[in-house]
Every structure is written in C-alpha cells, then in structure tokens.
Design a protein around this motif. Sequence first.
Motif, PDB file in Angstrom:
ATOM      1  N   ARG A 132       0.438   3.199  18.858  1.00  0.00           N
ATOM      2  CA  ARG A 132       0.619   4.415  18.078  1.00  0.00           C
ATOM      3  C   ARG A 132       0.435   4.078  16.600  1.00  0.00           C
ATOM      4  N   PRO A 133       0.052   5.053  15.788  1.00  0.00           N
ATOM      5  CA  PRO A 133      -0.149   4.776  14.356  1.00  0.00           C
ATOM      6  C   PRO A 133       1.180   4.486  13.658  1.00  0.00           C
ATOM      7  N   LEU A 134       1.086   3.737  12.576  1.00  0.00           N
ATOM      8  CA  LEU A 134       2.250   3.444  11.752  1.00  0.00           C
ATOM      9  C   LEU A 134       2.108   4.116  10.395  1.00  0.00           C
ATOM     10  N   ALA A 135       3.132   4.843   9.989  1.00  0.00           N
ATOM     11  CA  ALA A 135       3.223   5.268   8.598  1.00  0.00           C
ATOM     12  C   ALA A 135       3.720   4.064   7.813  1.00  0.00           C
ATOM     13  N   ALA A 136       3.030   3.704   6.741  1.00  0.00           N
ATOM     14  CA  ALA A 136       3.399   2.464   6.053  1.00  0.00           C
ATOM     15  C   ALA A 136       3.073   2.533   4.567  1.00  0.00           C
ATOM     16  N   PRO A 137       3.899   3.225   3.772  1.00  0.00           N
ATOM     17  CA  PRO A 137       3.730   3.156   2.320  1.00  0.00           C
ATOM     18  C   PRO A 137       4.124   1.772   1.834  1.00  0.00           C
ATOM     19  N   SER A 138       3.896   1.493   0.558  1.00  0.00           N
ATOM     20  CA  SER A 138       4.244   0.188   0.022  1.00  0.00           C
ATOM     21  C   SER A 138       5.743  -0.059   0.148  1.00  0.00           C
ATOM     22  N   ALA A 139       6.103  -1.324   0.402  1.00  0.00           N
ATOM     23  CA  ALA A 139       7.490  -1.694   0.693  1.00  0.00           C
ATOM     24  C   ALA A 139       8.250  -1.962  -0.591  1.00  0.00           C
ATOM     25  N   ASN A 140       8.556  -0.893  -1.310  1.00  0.00           N
ATOM     26  CA  ASN A 140       9.306  -0.967  -2.556  1.00  0.00           C
ATOM     27  C   ASN A 140      10.009   0.364  -2.775  1.00  0.00           C
ATOM     28  N   SER A 141      11.019   0.362  -3.629  1.00  0.00           N
ATOM     29  CA  SER A 141      11.670   1.615  -3.979  1.00  0.00           C
ATOM     30  C   SER A 141      10.658   2.536  -4.637  1.00  0.00           C
ATOM     31  N   SER A 142      10.763   3.821  -4.379  1.00  0.00           N
ATOM     32  CA  SER A 142       9.772   4.781  -4.850  1.00  0.00           C
ATOM     33  C   SER A 142       9.602   4.713  -6.357  1.00  0.00           C
ATOM     34  N   GLY A 143       8.332   4.628  -6.782  1.00  0.00           N
ATOM     35  CA  GLY A 143       8.011   4.609  -8.188  1.00  0.00           C
ATOM     36  C   GLY A 143       8.063   3.245  -8.834  1.00  0.00           C
ATOM     37  N   ARG A 144       8.582   2.243  -8.124  1.00  0.00           N
ATOM     38  CA  ARG A 144       8.740   0.917  -8.698  1.00  0.00           C
ATOM     39  C   ARG A 144       7.554   0.014  -8.365  1.00  0.00           C
TER      40      ARG A 144
END
Length: 319
Positions: A132-144
């Motif tokens: 199945r697909p993975l949602a994967a934004p960058s692994a950091n606090s938002s905006g940092r």
Amino acid sequence: MAEILKADDAMERALALLEDGQVVAIPTETVYGLAGDATRGDAVARIFEAKGRPRFNPLIAHVSGIVMASGIAVFDPLSEKLAQAFWPGPLTLVLPLARGATIHPLVTAGLDTVALRMPQGFGAQLIARLGRPLAAPSANSSGRITATTAEAVDADLGRKIPLIVDGGQTEVGLESTIIKVEGETLRLLRPGGIAAGVIEAIAGIPLLRGASAGVEAPGMLASHYAPGAAVRIGATRVMPGEALLAFGASRIADADKAVATLNLSASGNLREAATNLFSFMQALDRSGAPTIAVEPIPETGLGEAINDRLRRAAAPRDS
C-alpha cells in the motif's frame, strides 16, 4: 523515545508498526520521511500530530511503481513519460485523483489531485512489502529544518514516534521536485532534487512557475524549513553576533567575525551545497546565534531549489 535501527535490520519492525497504524521515520534518497499507511486515516492523523502540521497542507503519497500509482491517479501520456524517465527518484507528480482511489482524504487535504512519488532504496522496498502507498512528509516538526540524518530526526521527533530507520546521510539532501501536469502544460510547484532544466529536456516543453491557486502541494507555505534562528539571505556583510552559512571560495565582509561558519561547498558545487544545506543550517542554529547570514547562491540548476528553501526559511513566521 524512538527505537533506532539500521536499515538492514529494520524491515520487519517497520512493517509491523505500519500494519498497526503507527508512523515510522525512514530514509529516502532525498530526505528522511515520516511514513504512515496512506490508506488509513488514523495513521495519517498520527503524521500530522507528530509534525504539528497544518491540516490544509497536503502530503505526498509514495508508491512502489507505476502499477500502484495508476490505481491512485490518472496518468496521461506526458505524466507517464515523466514517471518512466525519473522514477524511482526525486520527482513528485501532482495528478488528478483516480475514481475509487483508496488514499485517505487527509492525504490530499480535500483537493481533487494527489501528489505521487516513487522513492529509491529502503522506502521503495518497504512500500512493496506493505503493498500500500505510504504518506511520508519530511521527518521534522512542521515548518522546521528538514532532517537528512537519523540523528536529526531523533533530536526533533524522537519522543513522538516509535521507530527511526537509520540509512545514514541522505544522498540528495533536498526534497523532491514537484510538478503538476495540466493537460499539455507542466507547472513547477516546488523546485527540488531534479533541476528544472533536466525535466524540460525530457518533457520537451518549458515549465511554468508557481501554483495557479493556493496550496496545491507540500512545501508551498511561505514560511517553511526554518531554524530557530532568523535567516538573512543574500548577505554582503556579517553583522555582530551572526553565524555565517557560506558558499564558494570567497567570503563576504566581516566573515571572520561570525560566531560560527560552515561552507555549503568551498568549490561552489551546487550538488554538494544541496546535500549539506539542512544539516549545516541545523548546526549553525545550535551555535546560539540569533541570526544566520547566508551568502548569495546562484539561481542556476539546483541553486533554484536551494534558494527556494532559504527564502522560505527567511520568511516571516506565524506568531
């Protein structure tokens, strides 16, 4: 605290957590991603919770190949051509959402389009095993600042997630280039790991710049990729108390007075500069300087993506 496992030893543990609706920090060739099952609302919600991310900012769905992608989005000949040329790799395509796609609505933030990418390495293997697909934004606090090492992920999110897969320093060091396919036109929504000119050479048409309306893809918020310190771009002189993010062989005025200095690439190599950008910003942020002065960087090639990240890091921030 997060468990940290080397990539060679992490597959089964990562799969078990994803099957349970948890999130896992994983390495890709671009940056580290915070991955969750893109078909499960609880998993996607955990991504938003860990990052503190605004719900109106969509996520990229990562796939194992064109077969999986075709069940999620509508591909036309131009988008197929780009996928064949650049996947697996640092290109994200924003395409119309396919009817019956099982992607959870939180991933698309209510849009009728979806952002898709096929990563290299551990991420691709993990998606293929999961099926199945993975949602994967960058692994950091938002905006940092975006994480390019497992250590950086741990310092930021280690208390919020169960597992970090350590694949070493990421190769590209910048997020993917995001392209929206609109009929016979292509729109560059976010410059990234593939220079615009390389894409134009394959597509045979020029890229239009910017979104046609609002936030259409990840990484488009005005303030993003920001350290705790203020960022001053295009600096011609180092002011008292500032740290210096340098580029190339020559220095700006009063560079010797900087409280700390790191050079993205002493030889002026933009690929090297892209790889070092986020880790060097993090290191200078730890110096305690209230402001990071940044020397001018060319806008050519990958310089377009580097300057995009720096402008967003320097933008006014929400109070």
